[in-house]
Every structure is written in structure tokens, then in C-alpha cells.
Design an enzyme around this catalytic site. Structure first.
Site, PDB file in Angstrom:
ATOM      1  CG  HIS A 172      89.108 -20.422 -30.999  1.00  0.00           C
ATOM      2  ND1 HIS A 172      88.929 -20.488 -32.426  1.00  0.00           N
ATOM      3  CD2 HIS A 172      89.333 -21.909 -30.972  1.00  0.00           C
ATOM      4  CE1 HIS A 172      89.026 -21.330 -32.950  1.00  0.00           C
ATOM      5  NE2 HIS A 172      89.225 -22.435 -32.095  1.00  0.00           N
ATOM      6  CE  LYS A 226      91.257 -28.433 -35.848  1.00  0.00           C
ATOM      7  NZ  LYS A 226      91.628 -27.123 -35.559  1.00  0.00           N
ATOM      8  CE1 TYR A 284      82.022 -30.641 -32.329  1.00  0.00           C
ATOM      9  CE2 TYR A 284      80.831 -30.917 -34.636  1.00  0.00           C
ATOM     10  CZ  TYR A 284      80.953 -30.265 -33.102  1.00  0.00           C
ATOM     11  OH  TYR A 284      79.776 -29.873 -32.688  1.00  0.00           O
ATOM     12  CG  ASP A 320      95.493 -27.238 -35.690  1.00  0.00           C
ATOM     13  OD1 ASP A 320      95.575 -28.111 -36.204  1.00  0.00           O
ATOM     14  OD2 ASP A 320      94.635 -27.048 -34.885  1.00  0.00           O
ATOM     15  CE1 TYR A 323      88.130 -25.069 -29.748  1.00  0.00           C
ATOM     16  CE2 TYR A 323      86.653 -25.382 -27.686  1.00  0.00           C
ATOM     17  CZ  TYR A 323      86.835 -25.018 -28.921  1.00  0.00           C
ATOM     18  OH  TYR A 323      85.765 -24.861 -29.910  1.00  0.00           O
ATOM     19  CG  ASP A 380      95.729 -27.947 -31.162  1.00  0.00           C
ATOM     20  OD1 ASP A 380      96.598 -27.177 -30.853  1.00  0.00           O
ATOM     21  OD2 ASP A 380      95.052 -27.693 -32.040  1.00  0.00           O
ATOM     22  NE  ARG A 414      88.267 -23.881 -39.147  1.00  0.00           N
ATOM     23  CZ  ARG A 414      89.105 -24.025 -38.125  1.00  0.00           C
ATOM     24  NH1 ARG A 414      88.819 -24.970 -37.141  1.00  0.00           N
ATOM     25  NH2 ARG A 414      89.781 -23.173 -37.413  1.00  0.00           N
ATOM     26  CD  GLU A 446      96.388 -23.986 -32.337  1.00  0.00           C
ATOM     27  OE1 GLU A 446      97.002 -24.524 -31.476  1.00  0.00           O
ATOM     28  OE2 GLU A 446      95.498 -24.274 -33.067  1.00  0.00           O
ATOM     29  CD  GLU A 505      87.819 -17.515 -33.532  1.00  0.00           C
ATOM     30  OE1 GLU A 505      87.501 -16.766 -32.258  1.00  0.00           O
ATOM     31  OE2 GLU A 505      88.781 -18.003 -33.792  1.00  0.00           O
ATOM     32  CD  GLN A 524      87.021 -28.380 -36.739  1.00  0.00           C
ATOM     33  OE1 GLN A 524      87.362 -27.705 -37.626  1.00  0.00           O
ATOM     34  NE2 GLN A 524      87.038 -28.078 -35.554  1.00  0.00           N
ATOM     35  NE  ARG A 534      78.658 -27.126 -28.550  1.00  0.00           N
ATOM     36  CZ  ARG A 534      80.000 -26.851 -28.918  1.00  0.00           C
ATOM     37  NH1 ARG A 534      80.396 -27.923 -29.796  1.00  0.00           N
ATOM     38  NH2 ARG A 534      80.843 -26.135 -28.439  1.00  0.00           N
ATOM     39  CB  THR A 581      92.511 -20.789 -32.552  1.00  0.00           C
ATOM     40  OG1 THR A 581      92.134 -21.936 -33.292  1.00  0.00           O
ATOM     41  CG2 THR A 581      92.457 -19.270 -33.305  1.00  0.00           C
ATOM     42  CB  THR A 585     100.611 -29.117 -37.534  1.00  0.00           C
ATOM     43  OG1 THR A 585      99.414 -30.086 -37.133  1.00  0.00           O
ATOM     44  CG2 THR A 585     100.508 -28.114 -36.512  1.00  0.00           C
ATOM     45  CD  GLU A 632      92.370 -24.156 -35.439  1.00  0.00           C
ATOM     46  OE1 GLU A 632      93.055 -24.828 -34.619  1.00  0.00           O
ATOM     47  OE2 GLU A 632      91.070 -24.101 -35.180  1.00  0.00           O
TER      48      GLU A 632
HETATM   49 MN    MN Z   1      93.722 -25.810 -32.985  1.00  0.00          MN
END
Ligand code: MN
Length: 432
Positions: free
Chosen positions: A142, A261, A252, A241, A137, A135, A245, A209, A382, A248, A151, A368, A265, A207
Site C-alpha cells: 500500500h 480521515k 497532507y 478508514d 501504514y 492508524d 483522497r 484495514e 490503488e 488528502q 510522489r 490499508t 472510521t 480503506e
Molecule cells: Mn488508513
């Protein structure tokens, strides 16, 4: 990279002897011809099929009846139970098969009703045995949105505009549209708590995708130059996906997604071939002024001029309450695949640059797909800004993240002047 080839299979004037394929707005006109795997009536041997209108062309029967005798590779691949053998065909064999199927289904040819089965009478299966799933990004919108939540001081990491970011995902839990998605249990650490707690995820998300199915195989140690990357793209599905959260956020760092994840899927059952997408190719996403140019191995004129694909993508949500009230799925977002910072050929070339062998049936998720506007954000994280701006559904319910019984429906289609619209069908799943 080669420029997309348009031929008679894309001719908007061509119609089919299958009447439903000629209806305006149909997902599966004769210009599309996506591949899938189906079972009649829910039992029997899985077979390769092609969607045409509201029917499935049974490629097993077609091959057995001798219609592909002059294409022995394709004839054999069509008598298997997954698309892996079709995906292993050489590019010219895949093109010849598409042209043959388009010819057989065209208006004016002798109808072959015995080769059809209504889609309503089949069970659609996972299109291929997925050997590996990666997967990416690839949406800078996104990546920037998610980064600014996780962050705030450092939203987009400095590598983003140089290297296509991805992680190796879990192939065993890739499932076909319609498969129930259980809510995962895992560790999460509430901000105020000293230690993590274990329990069902409270921040289950989707997500939106696009999944790219790999064709052909490069030997271990053999990279795939950008000029060849398109020959390695069999076609595209919609891909969800599913993401937890809260799990995650805790797990992560430093090695990326793991249990957040790997529980499911979902992919749509029909694979729209790379050849069918030729009329909808567009320039790669224009990089904003001041962004670095892609490094030479990820640069070509053809990629810049037509490396993108114009696919409108939508995600809709339907709660259990909405179903009780008879309300249709509520559209949460609409975006476009052409807004990805990296093109699919770039993702293939980057994936293999160190010699990683990509094999038929491998699956690449785009990441995403989000755009710059709030209505173009491809996940709830989001769309609700980590739950701080909940959505209000037509039933009056609110949603920060997914609740038990929620169904998520992805849709996608391509439109362009002078071309017949083609669609991807649906990718849906209901969460526990
Ligand atoms: Mn994804």
C-alpha cells in the site's frame, strides 16, 4: 513475546449445544467466541455479549445468574455497557473467562436457552468507548502504491523500513458497522487551479484495514517491551478508514492526514479475541533480501516465527443500482493480513516506546492491507490507480471512487489445517 497457546477452546472436535454454531463455514463457532455490545430490540441498556452461531450469549444475564461467581473481575466486567472493563482484565482473567464461556456453551453441558438472544433481534453497538485511535501504514505494498501516485520520483520514503509509520487519528468519529457515512465537505485544489475550492469530496474512498483493540494499561512513561506486547492485544475487528483522497492530496503535507480521515472510521461490532486467533498465527512477513532487519527493540524470535496472523480479507461494493436490480455485492479485492510489513506486537511496542500510555479500548488501525497483486489492493485509490482504471460493476456502472448510495462491505475469516474456521462477520457502511 510468547508463542500462542492452544488449548481445549480451540479443539476442532468441540461442538456447541447452539446448533447454528456447528454449521460448516459459520463465522461464530464455539472456537471463536468474539465479544461485542448489544441492545435487545434497539432499546434497553447496552450489554456485553458473545456471538455463538446466530445467537448472542447475554453475559450480563450470565453474570447475574452466578455463572461467573468464582471470577469476580470478569463477573463485574460482564455487567457493564461496554467492553472497556473486559479489556482491562488481566491476561489470565481474560483466558479464564474464555475457557468458562467455551465450557458453558459446549455440547454435553446443560443448554441455557434463557441466556441467548437471536442476533436478528439485537442492535449491535460500538464495542468500546474509544479513548484514542491511531492508524498505522503497515503494508509496504500500500505504501509503495500510494507513494508512487503522490510522489512518483520518491514512492517509498527512506524511513519506511525502519520505523512503523502512523498518525494519531480521531476517536470521536469511530462508528459501528452500518452507521451511515456522510460525504465530507472540504478544501481541494484541482491541479490546474491557482487556488483551492470548497465542496463535497469527489474522491471518496474506503480503506480495508484490521483494527486492534488494546487490553490493559501501561503507566505514562512505561514502555511495552515486545515480549509483553501480545498481552496488550485484546482482539481484532474489521476496520474501514474512510478517506477523501482529494482533500488528502491538498492537506497532507507537512503534518499528515487530517480532515481527509476524521469524518468517519467504521469497525465491525464483534471483537475476535487474540486468544481465539492462536491457531492462525503465522511467521512475520519475510523481508525481501537487502531490507534492513528491524531494530533490536522490534526483534524477537517469537515475533519472527509467529508474529503474523493469517486473516483472509475481502472488500465488496454494492451500488444503489445493484440493490435495485437485486445483485449481490461485487467483490473488488481479496488480500491477507499476514502480508503486513510490521506485526501487531511490533506496532504496540513501537507506539509505547517513548512512554505513551495505551489504555483499554484504545484502537490501532493496521493501515490499508494490500498485497502485491492488483486484486489484493485494499482501497479504490490503488485499485483504480487514482481513477485512471475504473472498475466495471455487474450493473454496468463504472467506479473510480465511491458514488452516493454505494455500500462497502468488509469481510474477514481465518482458516488453517486442523483448526475450525472462524469469521469476523461484516463491517459495512453506505456513503452519501
Ligand atoms: Mn488508513
Amino acid at each position: 513475546m510468547t508463542t500462542p497457546r492452544l488449548d481445549a477452546t480451540h479443539d476442532p472436535a468441540r461442538r456447541s449445544w447452539v446448533p447454528s454454531a456447528n454449521e460448516p463455514g459459520a463465522d461464530f463457532p464455539i472456537q471463536n467466541l468474539p465479544f461485542g455490545v448489544f441492545r435487545r430490540g434497539g432499546d434497553g441498556t447496552p450489554r456485553v455479549g458473545v456471538a455463538i452461531g446466530d445467537q448472542v450469549l447475554d453475559c450480563w444475564l450470565l453474570s447475574g445468574a452466578g455463572f461467573l461467581d468464582d471470577q469476580p473481575g470478569a463477573a463485574a466486567a460482564c455487567r457493564t455497557s461496554s467492553l472497556n472493563a473486559v479489556m482491562a482484565l488481566a491476561p489470565e482473567e481474560r483466558l479464564a473467562l474464555r475457557r468458562r464461556l467455551a465450557g458453558l456453551l459446549a455440547e454435553g453441558e446443560e443448554p441455557l436457552p434463557a441466556m441467548l438472544v437471536p442476533q436478528a433481534q439485537v442492535t449491535l453497538l460500538l464495542p468500546a468507548v474509544v479513548g484514542d485511535y491511531t492508524d498505522f501504514y503497515a503494508s509496504v505494498f500500500h505504501a509503495t502504491n500510494v507513494g508512487s501516485m503522490f510522489r512518483p520520483d520518491n514512492p517509498l520514503l527512506p524511513n519506511y523500513k525502519w520505523v512503523p509509520i502512523g498518525y494519531h487519528g480521531r476517536a470521536s468519529s469511530v462508528v459501528v458497522s452500518g452507521t451511515p457515512v456522510p460525504r465530507p465537505t472540504g478544501q481541494r485544489k484541482p491541479p490546474e487551479a491557482a487556488e483551492p475550492v470548497v465542496g463535497p469530496s469527489r474522491q471518496l474512498d474506503y480503506e480495508l484495514e484490521v483494527g486492534a483493540w488494546i487490553a490493559g494499561e501501561n503507566a505514562l512513561g512505561q514502555p511495552v517491551p515486545l515480549a509483553e506486547a501480545e498481552t496488550r492485544l485484546f482482539g481484532l475487528s474489521l476496520l474501514n478508514d474512510w478517506s477523501a483522497r482529494d482533500l488528502q492530496a491538498w492537506e497532507y503535507q507537512p503534518l499528515g492526514p487530517f480532515l481527509a480521515k476524521n469524518f468517519a472510521t467504521s469497525v465491525s461490532p464483534w471483537v475476535v479475541t487474540w486468544e481465539a486467533l492462536a491457531p492462525f498465527r503465522v511467521p512475520a512477513f519475510p523481508r525481501p533480501e537487502g531490507d534492513p532487519a528491524p531494530l533490536p527493540y522490534l526483534t524477537s524470535d517469537a515475533n519472527r516465527e509467529c508474529g503474523g496472523v493469517n486473516v483472509t480479507l475481502e472488500v465488496a461494493l454494492e451500488s444503489a443500482r445493484m440493490r435495485e436490480l437485486g445483485l449481490p455485492p461485487y467483490r473488488v479485492s481479496r488480500t491477507n493480513f499476514r502480508q503486513l510489513y510490521w506485526t501487531l506486537p511490533q506496532l504496540v511496542t513501537h507506539h509505547a516506546m517513548g512512554g505513551c500510555n495505551l489504555r483499554p479500548g484504545d484502537l490501532l488501525g493496521s493501515g490499508t492491507v494490500s498485497g502485491p497483486e492488483p486484486e489484493e489492493r485494499g482501497c479504490l485509490l490503488e485499485r483504480t490507480w487514482r481513477g485512471s482504471e475504473p472498475l466495471t460493476l455487474p450493473s454496468g456502472e463504472t467506479r473510480a471512487f465511491l458514488e452516493p448510495g454505494d455500500r462497502v462491505v468488509l469481510r474477514g475469516w481465518c482458516e488453517a489445517p486442523g483448526a475450525t474456521r472462524i469469521g469476523f462477520g461484516e463491517c459495512w457502511g453506505e456513503v452519501g
